[in-house]
Enzyme design. Structure first.
Site, short mmCIF file in Angstrom:
data_model
loop_
_atom_site.label_atom_id
_atom_site.label_comp_id
_atom_site.label_asym_id
_atom_site.label_seq_id
_atom_site.Cartn_x
_atom_site.Cartn_y
_atom_site.Cartn_z
N ASP A 30 23.76 12.19 25.19
CA ASP A 30 22.37 11.74 25.16
C ASP A 30 22.24 10.63 24.13
O ASP A 30 22.64 10.80 22.99
CB ASP A 30 21.44 12.89 24.77
CG ASP A 30 21.30 13.91 25.89
OD1 ASP A 30 21.86 13.67 26.98
OD2 ASP A 30 20.65 14.94 25.67
N ASP A 78 16.89 16.65 39.67
CA ASP A 78 16.51 17.71 38.74
C ASP A 78 15.69 18.73 39.52
O ASP A 78 14.62 18.39 40.03
CB ASP A 78 15.67 17.16 37.59
CG ASP A 78 16.47 16.26 36.66
OD1 ASP A 78 17.70 16.18 36.84
OD2 ASP A 78 15.88 15.62 35.78
#
Lengths: 208, 251
Positions: free
Chosen positions: B11, B130
């Site tokens: 990330d 997602d």
């Protein structure tokens, strides 16, 4: 020495440029261009290619005189050329992606969709696969048999003359993944994305 | 034989790693390039950056990170997060990304997938799905998991394949961050629905979860973030473990 990576709007070639520059360091000059005079005066040429067979052939033809220059470099002057992915596929006479399209015709054969045996194998063939080296190609110097290379493709080159096949890889069948015909070299896999062994192949080509 | 891939994900926020490997010998633990290099030297089959930069003015930082990484790492690099348009995809590819992962934009405007896969080739277009379970189905969430679209994830995955996606990155929102393992039912349903490679994501807490993803979830590749951070497991250990369990990996 000058090595030219042909920039003909064939998709993303930044990884090819980065890998050649990494290997070349200061000893070799890497040009990225479609300038005909620069291609003519270079010692070696790299022909990358991403996207479809048709889009790459169209992009080559869109640059006036480029195909003629490549023909002269490769077929008449017999200087070393390395095709990568669709760059290799374009060596064929004909390709069947999107629509029937003529290739460069340097190595007799065709480019067809991989037979995935009724969806038993996923396409594109993406990831690391082992190469089975069939020919003592100069670009495979110090590369062990069954080394892993990174692949991304859905179409395969099927040459008529099997003696040009330098390596195959197993994905639903033995797919041609490297060819060598005199001064013409090609890899279906991406040496620029195949870590140290891939960089070694690039090094071998530069040192031909 | 084609090997299953292990993909560590980092990330990145404002050009810095948010969670990462906490090695003492790192010169700059927040530098994504240095972390990506450790992963690729350790045998990572690909590297994934998820850009979680919130503010628009800092969006440019990811381009510099991708540019620097692609000059050091010679394995495929996937970049996702905040990718909205064909122009965004073009910029990332030009900086040296090999694939771009698209989430919210793929749901809001599937034309982006059609257009970009035609323009750049399917090989570099990854659609990130997602999904969260709602009774007997899985629904697509966008905007980093904040918005429920109500769209059926399984149907959507097929639609993305037809639109030209080259791969699907499937994340279970129920499992993400829990470390209890992938949502095997979700990923195996999607993997058997489509004929393009599927990457499983969300929920890995130990090496057996990677094994389950491949064996039970039938995916081509497994993505994980936290188990590779803070030195809990190295990519090399993960590969050796998978090999021990009879899963084909590149060692």
């Amino acid at each position: 020495m000058n090595v030219t990576i042909v920039d003909y709007n064939s998709g993303n070639i930044s990884s090819v440029i980065n890998s050649f520059k990494e290997v070349a360091k200061e000893k070799v000059n890497i040009e990225v261009t479609s300038d005909l005079n620069k291609i003519k005066s270079s010692d070696k040429v790299v022909l990358p290619g991403q996207g479809s067979f048709k889009s790459c052939v169209d992009a080559l033809n869109n640059i006036s005189g480029l195909v003629d220059e490549l023909n002269e470099f490769t077929i008449i002057n017999k200087k070393p050329l390395l095709g990568i992915c669709v760059g290799l596929q374009m060596f064929a006479d004909i390709g069947y992606e999107e629509t029937e399209t003529n290739g460069l015709g340097w190595i007799s054969g065709k480019v067809s969709k991989i037979n995935n045996q009724n969806n038993k194998y996923k396409l594109p063939h993406i990831g690391w696969n082992e190469i089975n080296i069939l020919k003592d190609s100069k670009v495979f110097k110090d590369i062990e048999n069954n080394s892993h290379m990174y692949f991304v493709h859905s179409y395969e080159f099927i040459p008529n003359d099997k003696s040009v096949i330098a390596a195959t890889t197993d994905y639903s069948s033995n797919i041609v993944c490297a060819v060598e015909k005199e001064n013409i070299f090609g890899t279906q896999f991406h040496p620029e994305k195949s870590d140290k062994t891939g960089l070694k192949i690039i090094d071998n080509f530069i040192n031909l | 034989m084609l090997k299953n891939r292990i993909i560590p994900c980092l990330d990145v926020k404002n050009g810095r790693v948010v969670k990462g490997i906490n090695f003492v010998d790192l010169k700059d633990a927040g530098d994504p390039v240095e972390q990506a290099k450790i992963y690729s030297d350790g045998g990572a089959d690909e590297i994934c950056f998820l850009d979680i930069t919130a503010s628009n003015e800092n969006r440019e930082t990811i381009y510099d990170v991708v540019d620097r990484t692609s000059k050091k790492c010679f394995v495929p690099l996937t970049v996702g997060g905040g990718v909205r348009s064909v122009d965004d995809i073009n910029k990332l590819l030009n900086c040296g990304a090999d694939k771009v992962s698209i989430n919210t934009a793929a749901v809001q405007n599937p034309e982006v997938i059609i257009e970009s896969s035609k323009k750049f080739g399917s090989q570099c277009i990854v659609v990130a799905i997602d999904a969260k379970k709602n009774q007997d189905k899985w629904e697509i969430f966008t905007h980093g998991g904040r918005n429920n679209t109500g769209i059926d994830a399984i149907e959507f995955s097929k639609k993305m394949e037809d639109s030209g996606a080259g791969e699907l990155l499937v994340t279970s929102m129920d499992r993400d961050g829990t470390q209890v393992g992938y949502d095997i039912e979700l990923i195996s349903k999607i993997s058997s629905k489509v004929n393009i490679p599927v990457i499983a994501s969300g929920g890995v807490g130990n090496l057996d979860h990677l094994v389950d993803g491949i064996k039970l979830g039938k995916v081509s590749a497994v993505l994980a973030a936290s188990i590779f951070h803070y030195g809990k497991h190295s990519v090399k250990e993960a590969k050796e473990y998978l090999d021990l369990k009879g899963i084909p990996v590149r060692i």
